[in-house]
Design a protein around this motif. Structure first.
Motif, PDB file in Angstrom:
ATOM      1  N   SER A 115      21.331 -21.473-113.254  1.00  0.00           N
ATOM      2  CA  SER A 115      21.011 -21.073-112.260  1.00  0.00           C
ATOM      3  C   SER A 115      19.591 -21.623-111.696  1.00  0.00           C
ATOM      4  O   SER A 115      18.645 -21.395-112.363  1.00  0.00           O
ATOM      5  N   LEU A 148      27.482 -14.939-108.473  1.00  0.00           N
ATOM      6  CA  LEU A 148      26.408 -15.338-109.252  1.00  0.00           C
ATOM      7  C   LEU A 148      25.600 -15.762-108.370  1.00  0.00           C
ATOM      8  O   LEU A 148      25.534 -15.695-107.201  1.00  0.00           O
ATOM      9  N   ARG A 156      26.262 -26.119-117.056  1.00  0.00           N
ATOM     10  CA  ARG A 156      26.963 -25.038-117.808  1.00  0.00           C
ATOM     11  C   ARG A 156      27.378 -25.290-119.336  1.00  0.00           C
ATOM     12  O   ARG A 156      27.421 -26.571-119.676  1.00  0.00           O
ATOM     13  N   GLU A 192      24.275 -15.843-116.507  1.00  0.00           N
ATOM     14  CA  GLU A 192      23.416 -17.195-116.295  1.00  0.00           C
ATOM     15  C   GLU A 192      22.151 -17.106-116.505  1.00  0.00           C
ATOM     16  O   GLU A 192      21.226 -16.092-117.117  1.00  0.00           O
TER      17      GLU A 192
END
Lengths: 227, 108
Positions: A115, A148, A156, A192
């Motif tokens: 993120s 998210l 990822r 995250e």
């Protein structure tokens, strides 16, 4: 964990020398690198000379989602322990990978999303991009119930079990949301992690426009209808 | 017979023949087409009848009724075609993916 069992899947489409820099930064860390050339019209191998990477090539252009799925499937067949999705345009940093895969190794998560909104690079996100990404995360929330902080981050990491349970069917850019559908459907543990996003002129050019965001939404609605 | 009736009928006949030649081995399809073309012919020859049906259904004109029905049919066909295209795309992706993995090369 052996670094050679950590597979980095990089979808590639008509890149330039940035691809070589990206691959080099990962290469020095000792990861196994899987390049998926999505039917580029220019030769992509010239950027990979003298680099020991796995080179896969789609005969025709299918889209980023399809490339990721091809690379993921290949990695599974080659005995990967962890699969990382990584962008070719140099906006991700190889240094973030150890942080990204830590929760997977300690079994705290099955899938980890990078993120850009959690880390320091938060303030560097262009304003228009910020708005679009914020709308996108709430749209994803509406579709999946998962909120998210970053809706469309290409970085990822998945465990093999997670990679086996999900099959990306959205060939184009809607795959990022589709993966959330899978997380919800298969009850995967997710986490995250703050990552850096380096905005360059090149990555901006390669990145998504507002128009493409609308296309993603369209693909998502159709996905809901027909799956 | 008015000119428009002639144009519509000949167009219909041509389409019917074309489909019949292509699908003559599929009984259900041919039957469905037959019903469709029979209805169309009746309404072309006796346009007033469509008005009667339309009035019964609460629509002002026969032509409007046909128009509305066509929209519904059109949406149905589009969705049907779209799901077919999606299936084809997935099939194509699978084929290319298998080929790609087969041809994967270790580069150095």
């Amino acid at each position: 964990m052996q670094k050679s069992r950590i597979f980095i899947v990089i979808p590639v489409f008509n890149e330039n020398n940035v691809l070589r820099e990206t691959v080099l930064s990962l290469f020095h860390e000792g990861y196994r690198i899987v390049i998926v050339d999505d039917g580029s019209t220019e030769n992509q191998k010239k950027y990979l000379e003298n680099l020991e990477v796995d080179f896969l090539r789609h005969r025709i252009n299918l889209g980023q989602g399809a490339s990721l799925q091809t690379g993921t499937k290949f990695s599974l067949m080659q005995g990967a322990d962890i699969i990382v999705h990584f962008d070719a345009d140099g906006q991700h940093s190889a240094k973030d990978i150890p942080l990204l895969i830590e929760p997977l190794i300690s079994r705290k998560a099955d899938i980890v999303f990078g993120s850009r909104f959690l880390g320091e690079s938060k303030n560097k996100i262009p304003f228009a991009k910020k708005i679009v990404l914020n709308i996108a995360r709430y749209i994803n929330f509406l579709f999946t119930g998962i909120l998210l902080t970053d809706a469309h981050n290409g970085l990822r990491a998945l465990t093999i079990d997670a990679a086996k349970t999900l099959t990306i069917k959205e060939n184009r850019m809607a795959h990022a949301s589709e993966i959330l559908f899978w997380v919800k459907k298969k009850n995967l543990k997710y986490k995250e992690i703050p990552v850096q996003i380096i905005y360059t002129e090149y990555s901006k050019k390669k990145g998504q426009t507002i128009w493409q965001s609308i296309r993603i939404l369209y693909d998502l609605i159709l996905h809901k209808f027909f799956e | 017979m008015t000119p428009i009736q002639f144009i519509l009928l000949s167009g219909l006949l041509f389409t019917a023949l074309y489909f019949y030649v292509r699908f003559r081995n599929r009984v259900a399809d041919v039957l469905l087409l037959l019903v469709f073309f029979a209805t169309a012919t009746v309404f072309i020859l006796f346009p007033d009848w469509s008005n009667i049906v339309a009035h019964k259904l609460g629509v002002g004109r026969g032509a409007d009724l046909v128009f509305y029905l066509c929209i519904v049919l059109f949406v149905f066909v589009v969705l049907k075609l779209y799901s077919r295209i999606r299936k084809l795309e997935q099939l194509l992706t699978e084929l290319i993916r298998e080929k790609t993995i087969e041809e994967a090369e270790k580069q150095d």
